[in-house]
Design a protein around this motif. Structure first.
Motif, PDB file in Angstrom:
ATOM      1  N   PRO A  33       0.812 -35.769 -56.301  1.00 24.26           N
ATOM      2  CA  PRO A  33       0.375 -37.138 -55.752  1.00 24.26           C
ATOM      3  C   PRO A  33      -1.009 -36.460 -54.826  1.00 24.26           C
ATOM      4  N   ALA A  34      -1.105 -35.662 -54.375  1.00 24.55           N
ATOM      5  CA  ALA A  34      -2.000 -35.277 -53.649  1.00 24.55           C
ATOM      6  C   ALA A  34      -3.344 -35.335 -54.491  1.00 24.55           C
ATOM      7  N   ILE A  90     -10.765 -38.433 -47.670  1.00 23.35           N
ATOM      8  CA  ILE A  90     -11.494 -38.029 -46.452  1.00 23.35           C
ATOM      9  C   ILE A  90     -12.954 -38.385 -46.233  1.00 23.35           C
ATOM     10  N   PRO A  91     -13.670 -37.919 -47.119  1.00 21.51           N
ATOM     11  CA  PRO A  91     -15.118 -38.191 -47.092  1.00 21.51           C
ATOM     12  C   PRO A  91     -15.507 -39.831 -47.399  1.00 21.51           C
ATOM     13  N   ARG A  92     -14.578 -40.131 -48.129  1.00 24.31           N
ATOM     14  CA  ARG A  92     -14.910 -41.730 -48.493  1.00 24.31           C
ATOM     15  C   ARG A  92     -14.495 -42.401 -47.205  1.00 24.31           C
ATOM     16  N   ASN A 145      -8.071 -48.412 -52.600  1.00 23.14           N
ATOM     17  CA  ASN A 145      -7.962 -48.301 -54.050  1.00 23.14           C
ATOM     18  C   ASN A 145      -8.443 -46.793 -54.541  1.00 23.14           C
ATOM     19  N   HIS A 146      -8.407 -46.136 -53.708  1.00 30.12           N
ATOM     20  CA  HIS A 146      -9.048 -44.668 -54.079  1.00 30.12           C
ATOM     21  C   HIS A 146      -8.103 -43.956 -55.170  1.00 30.12           C
ATOM     22  N   ALA A 190      -8.457 -42.124 -61.134  1.00 23.76           N
ATOM     23  CA  ALA A 190      -8.249 -42.445 -62.353  1.00 23.76           C
ATOM     24  C   ALA A 190      -9.328 -42.718 -63.177  1.00 23.76           C
ATOM     25  N   ARG A 191     -10.065 -43.638 -62.668  1.00 23.32           N
ATOM     26  CA  ARG A 191     -11.233 -43.920 -63.457  1.00 23.32           C
ATOM     27  C   ARG A 191     -12.105 -42.824 -63.600  1.00 23.32           C
ATOM     28  N   ILE A 192     -12.421 -42.085 -62.490  1.00 27.28           N
ATOM     29  CA  ILE A 192     -13.515 -40.784 -62.687  1.00 27.28           C
ATOM     30  C   ILE A 192     -12.788 -39.682 -63.684  1.00 27.28           C
TER      31      ILE A 192
END
Length: 82
Positions: free
Chosen positions: A43-44, A51-53, A7-8, A13-15
């Motif tokens: 898109p990136a 990656i950290p997530r 869901n990243h 988008a939420r952030i």
């Protein structure tokens, strides 16, 4: 672990929507935020910080699995549990 990141793009988008609100900018719907991010960052942009997530998800999974085994083994050795 890693699959928890499915869901990243929605989190990004939420952030972005929260950052816009904090900055006093016009509120956008979720599709509007997606469009804005895609337009400005491509898109990136929806996968920035993934990656950290992923690393965090791996660490948390390893800690929960291995950490629980280590704690359980230590409690058994001390005779606290059977």
């Amino acid at each position: 672990g890693t699959l928890a990141c499915w869901n990243h793009p929605f989190e990004m988008a939420r952030i972005e929507a929260q950052a816009r609100a904090e900055a006093g900018q016009r509120a956008l719907s979720m599709p509007g935020v997606f469009s804005l991010v895609l337009k400005e960052q491509g898109p990136a942009g929806l996968f920035a910080g993934v990656i950290p997530r992923i690393g965090l998800g791996i660490w948390q999974t390893l800690f929960m699995v291995t950490g629980a085994k280590i704690v359980k083994q230590e409690l058994r050795e001390r005779g606290i549990i059977d």
